[in-house]
Motif scaffolding. Sequence first.
Motif, mmCIF file in Angstrom:
data_model
loop_
_atom_site.group_PDB
_atom_site.id
_atom_site.type_symbol
_atom_site.label_atom_id
_atom_site.label_comp_id
_atom_site.label_asym_id
_atom_site.label_seq_id
_atom_site.Cartn_x
_atom_site.Cartn_y
_atom_site.Cartn_z
ATOM 1 N N SER A 1 0.849 -1.197 0.000
ATOM 2 C CA SER A 1 0.000 0.000 0.000
ATOM 3 C C SER A 1 0.881 1.242 0.000
ATOM 4 C CB SER A 1 -0.917 0.016 1.227
ATOM 5 O OG SER A 1 -0.156 0.222 2.409
ATOM 6 N N GLU A 2 0.312 2.337 -0.487
ATOM 7 C CA GLU A 2 0.990 3.616 -0.420
ATOM 8 C C GLU A 2 -0.070 4.684 -0.227
ATOM 9 O OE1 GLU A 2 4.823 5.052 -2.257
ATOM 10 O OE2 GLU A 2 3.368 5.581 -3.812
ATOM 11 N N ILE A 3 -0.086 5.275 0.953
ATOM 12 C CA ILE A 3 -1.093 6.271 1.287
ATOM 13 C C ILE A 3 -0.550 7.642 0.930
ATOM 14 C CG2 ILE A 3 -2.477 7.280 3.129
ATOM 15 C CD1 ILE A 3 -2.184 4.594 4.624
ATOM 16 N N LEU A 4 -1.158 8.286 -0.070
ATOM 17 C CA LEU A 4 -0.714 9.615 -0.468
ATOM 18 C C LEU A 4 -1.127 10.632 0.589
ATOM 19 C CD1 LEU A 4 -1.458 9.622 -4.292
ATOM 20 C CD2 LEU A 4 0.646 9.017 -3.111
ATOM 21 N N ASP A 5 -0.247 11.527 0.903
ATOM 22 C CA ASP A 5 -0.467 12.506 1.971
ATOM 23 C C ASP A 5 0.070 13.851 1.514
ATOM 24 O OD1 ASP A 5 -0.639 14.032 4.250
ATOM 25 O OD2 ASP A 5 0.713 12.802 5.452
ATOM 26 N N SER A 6 -0.820 14.763 1.154
ATOM 27 C CA SER A 6 -0.382 16.096 0.737
ATOM 28 C C SER A 6 -0.008 16.892 1.972
ATOM 29 C CB SER A 6 -1.494 16.801 -0.037
ATOM 30 O OG SER A 6 -1.070 18.073 -0.460
ATOM 31 N N ALA A 7 1.261 16.789 2.365
ATOM 32 C CA ALA A 7 1.698 17.326 3.657
ATOM 33 C C ALA A 7 1.946 18.820 3.643
ATOM 34 C CB ALA A 7 2.964 16.598 4.113
ATOM 35 N N TYR A 8 2.121 19.415 2.460
ATOM 36 C CA TYR A 8 2.526 20.813 2.392
ATOM 37 C C TYR A 8 1.438 21.745 2.916
ATOM 38 C CZ TYR A 8 6.564 19.424 -0.328
ATOM 39 O OH TYR A 8 7.745 18.855 -0.725
ATOM 40 N N GLY A 9 1.884 22.750 3.672
ATOM 41 C CA GLY A 9 0.976 23.782 4.110
ATOM 42 C C GLY A 9 0.542 24.653 2.942
ATOM 43 N N PRO A 10 -0.496 25.473 3.124
ATOM 44 C CA PRO A 10 -0.958 26.336 2.041
ATOM 45 C C PRO A 10 0.043 27.456 1.767
ATOM 46 C CG PRO A 10 -2.109 26.868 4.074
ATOM 47 C CD PRO A 10 -1.281 25.653 4.361
ATOM 48 N N GLY A 11 0.094 27.908 0.538
ATOM 49 C CA GLY A 11 0.953 29.040 0.212
ATOM 50 C C GLY A 11 2.408 28.649 0.045
ATOM 51 N N TRP A 12 3.287 29.601 0.357
ATOM 52 C CA TRP A 12 4.734 29.425 0.138
ATOM 53 C C TRP A 12 5.313 28.659 1.324
ATOM 54 C CZ3 TRP A 12 6.702 31.995 -4.321
ATOM 55 C CH2 TRP A 12 8.069 31.772 -4.571
ATOM 56 N N SER A 13 5.181 27.326 1.299
ATOM 57 C CA SER A 13 5.526 26.516 2.469
ATOM 58 C C SER A 13 6.890 25.850 2.379
ATOM 59 C CB SER A 13 4.463 25.434 2.682
ATOM 60 O OG SER A 13 4.342 24.624 1.519
ATOM 61 N N ALA A 14 7.555 25.949 1.214
ATOM 62 C CA ALA A 14 8.887 25.363 1.035
ATOM 63 C C ALA A 14 9.831 26.438 0.514
ATOM 64 C CB ALA A 14 8.827 24.183 0.064
ATOM 65 N N VAL A 15 11.125 26.165 0.570
ATOM 66 C CA VAL A 15 12.119 27.187 0.241
ATOM 67 C C VAL A 15 11.901 27.758 -1.158
ATOM 68 C CG1 VAL A 15 13.801 25.442 -0.495
ATOM 69 C CG2 VAL A 15 14.589 27.720 0.194
ATOM 70 N N HIS A 16 11.547 26.898 -2.114
ATOM 71 C CA HIS A 16 11.287 27.365 -3.477
ATOM 72 C C HIS A 16 9.806 27.235 -3.817
ATOM 73 C CE1 HIS A 16 15.495 28.039 -4.266
ATOM 74 N NE2 HIS A 16 15.798 26.800 -3.949
ATOM 75 N N ALA A 17 8.968 27.458 -2.815
ATOM 76 C CA ALA A 17 7.515 27.522 -2.929
ATOM 77 C C ALA A 17 6.837 26.177 -2.749
ATOM 78 C CB ALA A 17 7.054 28.157 -4.252
ATOM 79 N N ASP A 18 7.357 25.111 -3.353
ATOM 80 C CA ASP A 18 6.628 23.841 -3.384
ATOM 81 C C ASP A 18 7.606 22.681 -3.553
ATOM 82 O OD1 ASP A 18 7.376 23.999 -6.111
ATOM 83 O OD2 ASP A 18 5.457 24.886 -6.673
ATOM 84 N N SER A 19 7.058 21.485 -3.731
ATOM 85 C CA SER A 19 7.924 20.307 -3.870
ATOM 86 C C SER A 19 8.669 20.288 -5.192
ATOM 87 C CB SER A 19 7.087 19.028 -3.740
ATOM 88 O OG SER A 19 6.242 18.839 -4.863
#
Length: 438
Positions: free
Chosen positions: A35-53
Amino acid sequence: MKSERTGSLSRFLQQGLLMAGLLLAECKTSEPAGSEILDSAYGPGWSAVHADSRNSDYSSLQGPRKVELAWQRKFEGTINLGPTIGRQGQVYMTTNAGDCHLYALDPQTGKTVWCTDKVNKFAVASSALLDEQGRLFIADNEAMHAFDALGNLLWETEIQGFPLSAQFTQTGRLIFTTHIGMIYVLDRKNGSLVLNPHPLSGEPPSDPNFDPRACMRGTADCPCANTLAIDQQTGRFFFTYWAPGAVQAGVRAMVYSEKNGPSIKPLWEHTALPGGSASSPDISADGSRIYVNDNAGGLHAIEAATGNSIWEFAMGYEPGGSQSTSPEGLIMPAGGGGAPLMCIQDMGQEAKLVWKNDSLNHLGLPMQTAGNLAFATVAGSPNKSYKDLVIVNTKTGEVLDRVHFPGKTLFTVGTTIGGEGNVYVPGFDGTLFAFRPK
């Protein structure tokens, strides 16, 4: 109070935690096999150094076409990267001097909401990664740390080397590479190892020393000098790496999966980045290709599935950081030297210069937003010690607004947008500027 971690990095290096050549490691989780449970962990908006994954440096928010200075704040030491933005609009940034190295700032005033000394000065090499629950994840050269939205330390896990920011896997794990070439996958709830750490060279590096210049240019003395990008649909992740003994840097692709228990498998290597890696890799919106810069003025498009070269575009200068890429394939390279502000279009099998403005000396890392807008730092008057923020139409290069940064500042190191439309631009000299919609 200072952190009271008792284990030193040198002792940790002697623990013999790793096994040479390990690719499939012991599972540390209770996920059922198959199994592989997908989990959209990112917070809303600019949540990573370059915006997203994908490391896109692009926001789906409609950016403002006119701005004015809201506030500025000078910190001790330097700022190396743009801030990330929390669910409530709080601005999270790192610096390398003073007692605190991770700050939460009020977006309206720039005043400190909280700061912590639980990370050391090496945290300046990362921006805080935010999950959907408002938790922050950031490392120094000793450990990866997790904080809640109030700044309380939740956990810390010792690591070798330091990451240059982290990402989330498609299953919601924390994934990062450290500058010496180690891959980690941690459970973001408690910091436990999902997999045993994976050394890219086959064994733990013996010299974890940090060379700031090498890490700024992605050379052999800082093998993993950038933030990995990860495809949330496939689990493929991409990172730059200068392998020991190699003549130049390259891009590597691996895949993380939990379908039959957590695993990392190599996919391909693309060893064609002369002079080192000048940017983090970023993934096109459709996941089909990777963009990355070298230190010889080349922008590369690489096929994500195979690692085959699609095209190379000669920019004519060495960029000072990562590019911004829109969903339509409009690429805004970072500035550097006397480089003009420019926009490049991915045409499929080749790249085309859309426009170039020789009158705008680009001296920062750009950001694109919805509405075909780009935000960039250019030289002001009377010399390059003074900077202006320009807002341009990405399709035409038309300058829509130009606002002066008060006083002198150095090369700017990121551009970020908050949910309320504020644009944040930090300078390497430790000054953070906030511009609000006018």
